[in-house]
Design an enzyme around this catalytic site. Structure first.
Site, PDB file in Angstrom:
ATOM      1  N   ASP B 530     -77.247 -36.015  32.474  1.00 27.81           N
ATOM      2  CA  ASP B 530     -77.065 -35.479  31.118  1.00 27.81           C
ATOM      3  C   ASP B 530     -76.513 -36.601  30.253  1.00 27.81           C
ATOM      4  O   ASP B 530     -75.870 -37.536  30.755  1.00 27.81           O
ATOM      5  CB  ASP B 530     -76.092 -34.292  31.124  1.00 27.81           C
ATOM      6  CG  ASP B 530     -75.917 -33.692  29.739  1.00 27.81           C
ATOM      7  OD1 ASP B 530     -74.783 -33.677  29.227  1.00 27.81           O
ATOM      8  OD2 ASP B 530     -76.923 -33.243  29.157  1.00 27.81           O
ATOM      9  N   HIS B 581     -68.407 -32.947  21.950  1.00 33.74           N
ATOM     10  CA  HIS B 581     -68.207 -33.664  23.215  1.00 33.74           C
ATOM     11  C   HIS B 581     -66.798 -34.217  23.383  1.00 33.74           C
ATOM     12  O   HIS B 581     -66.426 -34.627  24.474  1.00 33.74           O
ATOM     13  CB  HIS B 581     -69.231 -34.805  23.379  1.00 33.74           C
ATOM     14  CG  HIS B 581     -69.357 -35.710  22.198  1.00 33.74           C
ATOM     15  ND1 HIS B 581     -68.334 -36.503  21.730  1.00 33.74           N
ATOM     16  CD2 HIS B 581     -70.406 -35.946  21.378  1.00 33.74           C
ATOM     17  CE1 HIS B 581     -68.747 -37.178  20.669  1.00 33.74           C
ATOM     18  NE2 HIS B 581     -70.001 -36.872  20.431  1.00 33.74           N
ATOM     19  N   HIS B 671     -69.884 -29.890  28.183  1.00 32.70           N
ATOM     20  CA  HIS B 671     -70.099 -30.897  27.152  1.00 32.70           C
ATOM     21  C   HIS B 671     -69.490 -32.246  27.511  1.00 32.70           C
ATOM     22  O   HIS B 671     -69.210 -33.065  26.628  1.00 32.70           O
ATOM     23  CB  HIS B 671     -69.611 -30.438  25.764  1.00 32.70           C
ATOM     24  CG  HIS B 671     -70.467 -29.340  25.194  1.00 32.70           C
ATOM     25  ND1 HIS B 671     -71.817 -29.488  24.972  1.00 32.70           N
ATOM     26  CD2 HIS B 671     -70.162 -28.069  24.843  1.00 32.70           C
ATOM     27  CE1 HIS B 671     -72.309 -28.340  24.496  1.00 32.70           C
ATOM     28  NE2 HIS B 671     -71.333 -27.464  24.410  1.00 32.70           N
TER      29      HIS B 671
END
Lengths: 127, 716
Positions: B530, B581, B671
């Site tokens: 990711d 994030h 996240h």
């Protein structure tokens, strides 16, 4: 007023050259043969720069450096350690204990004079 | 097309059909009549048209609502129930289905949930019994795992083809930590399923393995071979041992790896001799040099001064010559203490010293560690003996009985300060103490504190503070940098099970063939990854600021084979993205750029299938960097967003949060790149069996079928 340089060295041979060099370059020179004398001179004469061997009898140059640098009154006193101990770890020790610079023997006298002048904020002769 | 939308579209066409049928019927009837009858029909019907139109409209609307009600209350909920029931059975036994639709359907759901409750209880009971039966085996496994993990040598086991089946922590630190230090190094990552030939120089290894194969063919019993290998800055001694199965077939190899560079302490005495020699010649050389340079730079000196300088040159030259004849090898007798220096934390060492002093002298030492967590490389026995000796002398000669040790860190050094109240120490006494031999029971040559200090590159001095009446003994000791452990942003992201370093199921599997398309999804090696980015527009200047990845091999996620790196994007980071994030610009200033990180990431993912949730987004970012980095990712890619849509077409949402909830996957580090990668990895493992039930078994089938989902249209 002339700047004061305290030379702390137990080897009388190298003292001859160092004293000559510092005097020729316009500094007032004080001499100490060991760590205890170095501390006494530091307290009484308040030198601007201390040129000190590491391997001194009884109290080593490292110990003297550490003692001086833990006291605020010597915060502006410059210290150059001079030593035959030239490994990275020896240099790291000296700097960690508060020395401003560390010079390994054998050294260039011109380079030494340049460092002294630089630390004392004096103009360096380009020649 | 989304299946729910299909159902709704079906309803729409059904109601349209009814409407068209009604109108067509009427039209056909009217068309059958003769022109006169048509006129009559119109004449009769027209005044009463509202009595026909209104009921027809009501009928049409009624049918329309009725069919919509059937679709909403029964068809869609039952279709969803079908998917959720399979999910309950296959992937999430603790989950429960939310009641929906008509009360009859809700009642069915309640019954299903009741059944699930009973089943889960039964499963838990069975699992408990299995766990109880396995506990002894688990204990043995734990002991073996600890043994393998904690031994100082690196251990790697691989099959005949060089596919790694097992490795321990030391092997991991020797190879993986080193691989991440240099971006241009060809060192590869160590991992289950990866090839040993990527870690160790191929020609040397092939030659060694061929030698062992030859010996095995000749039925020789010695199946061990040594060689040394340079891996970057490390010099490794590698012992290769052939692994035989019960039928005496050579089916693998064990590599025992010693780091010679870190363990060269046995050379310390020789090092010291060399340093002694260098130090001894430095002073005479310095004197000669400074004298000559002074004469050159200051030629105008008095005759007396000149004579002094010339005498100095001569005397120092003689001294220099005499050094060449001296023996400097007397210190070799202390070789024994230079070996086996231990890496130990300062805290552990001082606590052990405290215990030792208490046991041997009865004296107590108060410790003040000031939160220092540094490590040192010492021979604990000798250092502790030395300090114990000092403390014992202080007690007997100065009547000191209250001691305190304070620890401070000064850059690369630790300062261990021993305080005591009472009489101060005379310098002469101290000098005697540090050169006298320490009392020992060993037959080895006696050794003094000053010699111990020299081997440890340590310094010691004391100070009597008259104003505070405190006395200090200060030990100045170099620290060491400890081996780095893998970076994990949130330690709770790591799975709770014991770290997985082995998979003996791979013993018989060949290294993965480059052609993966026909391999079963359950057998492929994956890198699930990711990215966190500055924004959602890769083509409009947004950049990657974090990459996280984890490997899956043979159906298991490997929590110790992870990749995580923050990246300096060389641009600003919008506040809106920081809120998501949580990565602030100051965290990225000292981080490497994408040009450094991407090649490392490419190495990490080599020979695996890439997996991401909404992979189009992440892959777009990677593709846009191909030109700048020279890195092109040719790996096959699977998207768990599409796979979820394939497995559960009737579900409304396929967001990562929703799917994780559906599958009861705990989300940790949401996240964060690594956290999301790990959730995606767990999701992939749960989806694979569900896809198999739908006939999607191989990679090729998964990729081709994914293209038919609605989400395949997403482009960035």
């Amino acid at each position: 007023m002339k700047k004061k340089v305290l030379i702390v060295e137990d080897d009388p041979v190298i003292v001859v050259s160092l004293e000559f060099l510092m005097t020729q370059n316009g500094f007032d020179v004080l001499l100490a043969k060991n760590g205890e004398e170095a501390l006494e001179f530091a307290n009484s004469a308040n030198p601007d720069l201390i040129l000190m061997d590491v391997m001194l009898p009884n109290k080593s140059g490292l110990e003297v450096c550490q003692e001086l640098k833990t006291q605020p009154k010597y915060a502006n006193t410059k210290i150059i350690l001079v030593s035959a101990k030239g490994r990275g770890i020896d240099i790291d020790k000296g700097l960690a204990l508060g020395a401003d610079t560390y010079v390994t023997k054998p050294f260039s006298t011109r380079e030494l004079v340049r460092k002294v002048r630089e630390l004392l904020g004096e103009q360096i002769d380009a020649s | 097309m989304h299946r729910r939308k299909k159902l709704l579209l079906l309803w729409f066409f059904f109601t349209l059909l009814i409407a068209i049928s009604g109108v067509s019927t009427l039209f056909l009837f009217f068309h059958q009549l003769s022109p006169d009858n048509q006129k009559t029909f119109i004449h009769i019907v027209y005044p009463f048209r509202f009595y026909f139109i209104l009921p027809s409209l009501i009928f049409f609307i009624g049918i329309s609502y009725a069919t919509k009600w059937v679709v909403d209350s029964f068809l869609i909920p039952l279709a969803q129930l079908d998917e959720e029931l399979r999910l309950l059975i296959d992937a999430n036994p603790s989950g429960r289905i939310a009641p929906k639709g008509h009360p009859l359907v809700q009642s069915l759901i309640h019954s299903i949930n009741y059944g699930a409750e009973k089943t889960e209880t039964l499963l838990n009971q069975v699992n408990q019994q299995i766990e109880f039966a396995k506990s002894d085996l688990e204990k043995e496994n734990s002991v073996l795992a600890i043994l393998i993990e904690e031994i100082k040598e690196g251990v790697i086991v691989c099959n005949r083809e060089g596919s790694i089946l097992l490795y321990n922590k030391k092997a991991h630190s020797l190879f993986s930590d080193h691989a991440q230090e240099t971006s241009t190094s060809k060192s590869a990552y160590i991992g289950i399923g990866r090839s040993i030939f990527q870690l160790i120089e191929s020609s040397l290894l092939e030659d060694t393995i061929e030698e062992l194969n030859e010996r095995h063919r000749n039925k020789e019993s010695n199946l061990t071979q040594h060689f040394t290998n340079r891996s970057g800055n490390l010099l490794l001694d590698i012992e290769v041992i052939g692994l035989l199965d019960r039928k005496e077939t050579l089916n693998g190899f064990i590599f025992v790896i010693q780091d010679l560079t870190a363990n060269m302490s046995y050379l310390k005495p020789f090092e010291n001799i060399l340093h002694d020699f260098k130090e001894k010649i430095r002073s005479p050389l310095a004197n000669i040099r400074s004298t000559i340079e002074t004469l050159i730079d200051y030629p105008v000196v008095s005759q007396e001064q000149r004579t002094t300088f010339l005498d100095i040159i001569q005397q120092q030259s003689v001294e220099l010559s005499s050094l060449l004849d001296s023996s400097l090898f007397s210190s070799l007798e202390h070789c024994h203490i230079a070996s086996f220096l231990e890496q130990i934390s300062l805290s552990d060492w001082l606590h052990s010293l405290q215990r030792k002093v208490k046991t041997e002298t009865g004296l107590s030492i108060e410790l003040s560690l000031n939160g220092c967590d540094g490590w040192v490389n010492i021979k604990r026995y000798f250092m502790s003996q030395a300090l114990l000796h000092i403390i014992a002398r202080l007690n007997t000669e100065l009547a000191a009985n209250s001691f305190r040790i304070e620890l401070r860190e000064k850059g690369k050094f630790a300062l261990v300060e021993l305080n005591w109240n009472g009489k101060g120490l005379e310098p002469e006494s101290f000098q005697e103490w540090i050169v006298e031999p320490l009392p020992r029971d060993s037959e080895d040559a006696p050794i003094s504190l000053s010699e111990i200090l020299r081997y440890h590159d340590a310094e010691i001095w004391f100070q009597n503070d008259l104003s505070t009446k405190k006395n200090y003994l200060r030990l100045f000791l170099p620290k060491i940098e400890m081996e780095k452990t893998p970076d994990i942003v949130d330690k709770s992201v790591v799975l709770k099970e014991r770290p997985l370093f082995y998979d003996f199921n791979l013993f018989d599997k060949a290294i993965q063939h480059p052609e993966l398309n026909d391999i079963r999804l359950s057998e492929i090696s994956y890198t699930v990854f990711d990215t966190e980015t500055t924004g959602l527009n890769p083509s409009a200047g947004d950049e990657i600021i974090s990459i996280g990845a984890v490997r899956i091999v043979n159906g298991r996620m490997l929590p110790n084979e992870m990749f995580e790196q923050l990246i300096n994007p060389k641009r600003t980071i919008p506040q809106a993205s920081i809120k998501i994030h949580g990565i602030h610009p100051e965290q990225l200033i000292d981080q490497p750029t994408i040009e450094t990180v991407l090649p490392q990431f490419a190495q990490f993912v080599d020979k695996t299938v890439l997996v991401a949730h909404n992979a189009a987004f992440d892959m777009k970012f990677l593709q846009l960097k191909e030109r700048d980095t020279g890195v092109a990712f040719k790996n096959s890619v699977l998207d768990t967003l599409m796979l979820s849509a394939l497995a559960h077409p009737y579900q409304d949402s396929h967001s990562l949060d929703e799917i994780a909830h559906r599958f009861n996957i705990e989300i940790r580090g949401r996240h964060t790149a690594l956290g999301d990668a790990m959730v995606t990895g767990e999701l992939l493992l749960k989806l694979i069996p569900l896809l198999a039930e739908k006939g999607i078994v191989t990679l090729k089938q998964a990729i081709q079928t994914s293209k038919k989902t609605y989400y395949a249209r997403l482009h960035y």
